[in-house]
Design an enzyme around this catalytic site. Structure first.
Site, mmCIF file in Angstrom:
data_model
loop_
_atom_site.group_PDB
_atom_site.id
_atom_site.type_symbol
_atom_site.label_atom_id
_atom_site.label_comp_id
_atom_site.label_asym_id
_atom_site.label_seq_id
_atom_site.Cartn_x
_atom_site.Cartn_y
_atom_site.Cartn_z
ATOM 1 N N ASP A 479 16.638 16.377 -0.209
ATOM 2 C CA ASP A 479 17.405 15.228 0.260
ATOM 3 C C ASP A 479 18.872 15.448 -0.057
ATOM 4 O O ASP A 479 19.251 16.376 -0.767
ATOM 5 C CB ASP A 479 16.875 13.928 -0.330
ATOM 6 N N ASN A 487 27.622 6.023 3.166
ATOM 7 C CA ASN A 487 27.451 4.720 3.806
ATOM 8 C C ASN A 487 28.401 3.678 3.219
ATOM 9 O O ASN A 487 28.976 2.855 3.944
ATOM 10 C CB ASN A 487 26.008 4.246 3.658
ATOM 11 N N ASP A 496 25.144 8.454 9.530
ATOM 12 C CA ASP A 496 24.391 9.088 10.624
ATOM 13 C C ASP A 496 24.975 10.457 10.953
ATOM 14 O O ASP A 496 24.242 11.417 11.236
ATOM 15 C CB ASP A 496 24.409 8.196 11.862
ATOM 16 N N GLU A 522 17.383 9.886 3.869
ATOM 17 C CA GLU A 522 18.101 11.153 3.750
ATOM 18 C C GLU A 522 17.179 12.272 3.279
ATOM 19 O O GLU A 522 17.648 13.352 2.905
ATOM 20 C CB GLU A 522 19.276 11.004 2.775
#
Length: 610
Positions: A479, A487, A496, A522
């Site tokens: 991840d 974010n 994104d 993620e």
């Protein structure tokens, strides 16, 4: 001639006395009566010929109407109108010819009514067929009314002919009686008169015997089946000339009637042969459609390109036997027609060709070469091709593929090719849609990687395969480190963008046999078949370093660098078949990497021990 014979008799009577004059007068009276009887005999011949012609014309019209109703061939219908007009005209002429005989005239009038009635039914049935109402026309024909009318016409014509032949026989008997009277007058005259009349009688007999003998001989030949037999040569008198002419005309009519009957029979035979051929063609087409139906059902059920190619290789040679060929399918991403299936021993280059190299795709219709130089040769075929056929496969104006056939497609095979092309094009479109739908169900819409559903299916499949073969199976779980920061600082669109950038790098760095999936958020999972953790760790380390060197950008804005943590675990025989334990082991290794400071890889201890 009769005139010259009378002149000789008059000269003899003038030289002889009153007896000769009386004898000449008697002979002249007999001659006049004979002339009248011969005229009536010719009249009877005309009545017989006209009645036969009316009946023959009616039969020709009936044959033409039935042929048109059965075969729908307009050539049969063209004979109906003229034949009906001739039948009506002849029946009217019979009424005129028999005005001297009340009984015969009544029969002729009745015959005219029957002929007109039958002509009206034939004309009405033919008009139904001309308007395309063939079923009604056949029903009208099968009703039997026409048969009844024809039977009545036959009966009435036979009655009229029998009476007319009887009259002709009586008239011929009267002629023979007059001949006998003439003979006796000659015999009972004076010796000189007898001698002179004997010479005249001999001359007259010779003049009669020769044409009568010729007529009897021709009649015998006609009765023996020689339909071309005709009276020829000089008959010696106008009466015999007319009689011979009338006989020849009657024989011509008889020959034409027989020929028309034979022609009608031949036409019916040809129509039956055509119907039989059409039935065979329909049967063959039904078999082809049945084969194509089976092929279509199987193609609709195909899930992979290999299955679709196998179906094509099995069924196309059954639809188009002895014609080698290949199916080329359009690859949108490369804009090439690539070979999908070949049959009949044909070999095709695996690289494919561009759409503009096929004239069938350029024109949007069939393109073929039957013999060298007959048309332009497609570049993808090669300059040496002398006979081949390219059939474009299109759907909604879009190129789907092309069917290449090495050989000449005959007339009947064109139907097979048309139906085959439609089935293959429809199956290819359906296959493409199914593949697109499947891609949507197994792909993550944001990153384009496989989703968790596909991960679970593939992992179960690979674990079953590894358990059978004993080959290693390693799972990588990874991840993005501190993903929440992107974010929070830049917004979800920036997050994104980070996910898409990392996904692209993972897809590019891992080998084609590895399955890269987005596990959620993620987190990502990589399934590496036939690879253990020790071997895979070097590749994962390269991926980790490559990602750490990335600088993610969103438009003109730099989002900064990205790092990832990786956990590796290898499947062991004691694990469950669903992959839950394997994923947990990889997740534990990932957790260890996070705990040890992130941006690193950790291998599950059990994998190291193996």
């Amino acid at each position: 001639m009769v005139g010259s014979l009378s002149h000789r008799i008059v000269l003899l009577c003038a030289a002889l006395a009153g007896l000769i004059v009386i004898l000449a007068g008697a002979l002249l009276t007999v001659t006049v009566q004979m002339h009248n009887d011969l005229g009536w005999l010719d009249h009877s011949s005309r009545v017989l010929r006209t009645a036969n012609h009316a009946l023959g014309s009616l039969r020709v019209a009936e044959s033409g109407q039935r042929g048109f109703t059965l075969t729908h061939n307009p050539d049969f219908a063209r004979a109906v109108g003229p034949a009906l007009a001739a039948a009506r005209r002849d029946s009217a002429e019979l009424v005129t010819l028999t005005t001297d005989n009340g009984e015969q005239n009544e029969r002729a009038r009745q015959l005219q009514v029957l002929v007109n009635g039958r002509a009206d039914t034939l004309e009405a049935t033919a008009n139904l067929a001309r308007r395309g109402a063939f079923d009604q026309a056949r029903q009208a024909t099968a009703a039997g009314r026409g048969l009844e009318l024809m039977q009545l016409v036959d009966a009435k014509v036979n009655d009229l002919l029998l009476d007319e032949r009887a009259l002709a026989g009586d008239r011929m008997a009267a002629v023979e009686q007059l001949l006998r009277v003439t003979r006796w007058l000659v015999i009972l005259g004076t010796p000189l008169t007898l001698l002179m009349l004997a010479l005249v009688a001999r001359s007259l007999i010779l003049r009669i015997r020769r044409p009568v003998g010729a007529m009897l001989a021709v009649m015998g030949d006609l009765g023996a089946g020689q339909r071309h037999a005709r009276i020829s040569g000089e008959m010696g008198s106008r009466e015999f000339e007319r009689l011979a002419s009338g006989y020849n005309a009657m024989a011509d009519e008889l020959q034409r009637a027989v020929a028309n009957q034979a022609e009608a029979a031949e036409n019916l035979r040809a129509a039956n042969a055509a119907l039989s051929h059409n039935a065979d063609t329909l049967r063959e087409r039904g078999e082809v459609i049945e084969i194509l139906g089976g092929m279509a059902h199987r193609m609709q059920a195909a899930r992979t390109d290999d299955e679709l190619a196998a179906i094509i290789r099995v069924f196309v040679p059954r639809v188009l036997p002895q014609i080698p060929g290949a199916l080329f399918v359009h690859n949108n991403s490369r804009n090439l027609l690539v070979p999908t299936a070949t049959w009949g021993g044909l070999e095709s280059e695996q690289t494919g060709f561009a759409p503009e190299e096929c004239w069938a795709l350029r024109r949007g219709q069939s393109h073929y070469v039957d013999e060298p130089g007959s048309d332009i040769v497609c570049p993808h075929v090669g300059a040496g091709a002398d006979h081949y056929h390219c059939e474009p496969l299109l759907a909604g104006g879009e190129v789907i593929g092309v069917l290449y056939l090495k050989g000449t497609i005959g007339t009947e095979n064109r139907f097979r090719l048309a139906v085959l092309s439609e089935n293959i094009a429809s199956a290819l479109v359906n296959h493409r849609l199914q593949r697109g739908l499947r891609e949507q169900t197994i792909r993550d819409p944001l990153t384009g990687l496989f989703n968790r559903r596909y991960l679970e299916e593939t992992l179960a499949l690979e674990m079953a395969r590894a358990s059978r073969s004993g080959a290693p199976l390693t799972v990588v779980m990874c991840d993005i480190d501190h993903f929440k920061r992107f974010n929070d600082e830049f917004g979800h669109d920036a997050g994104d963008q980070v996910l898409q950038t990392v996904a692209a790098e993972l897809r590019r760095r891992f080998r084609d046999g590895d399955v890269v999936c987005r596990f959620g958020g993620e987190e990502f999972v990589v399934i590496a078949p036939a690879t253990d953790a020790n071997v895979l760790s070097a590749r994962v380390e390269e991926v980790r370093q490559a990602i750490s060197l990335l600088t993610v950008r969103q438009g003109e804005r730099a989002l900064g660098s990205v790092t990832m943590s990786f956990g590796l675990a290898t499947w062991a025989p004691g694990m469950d078949r669903e992959g839950i334990a394997l994923l947990k082991a990889a997740d534990a290794a990932l957790y260890a990497a996070k705990r040890d400071g992130r941006n690193r890889l950790v291998i599950d201890p059990q994998a190291l021990a193996a």
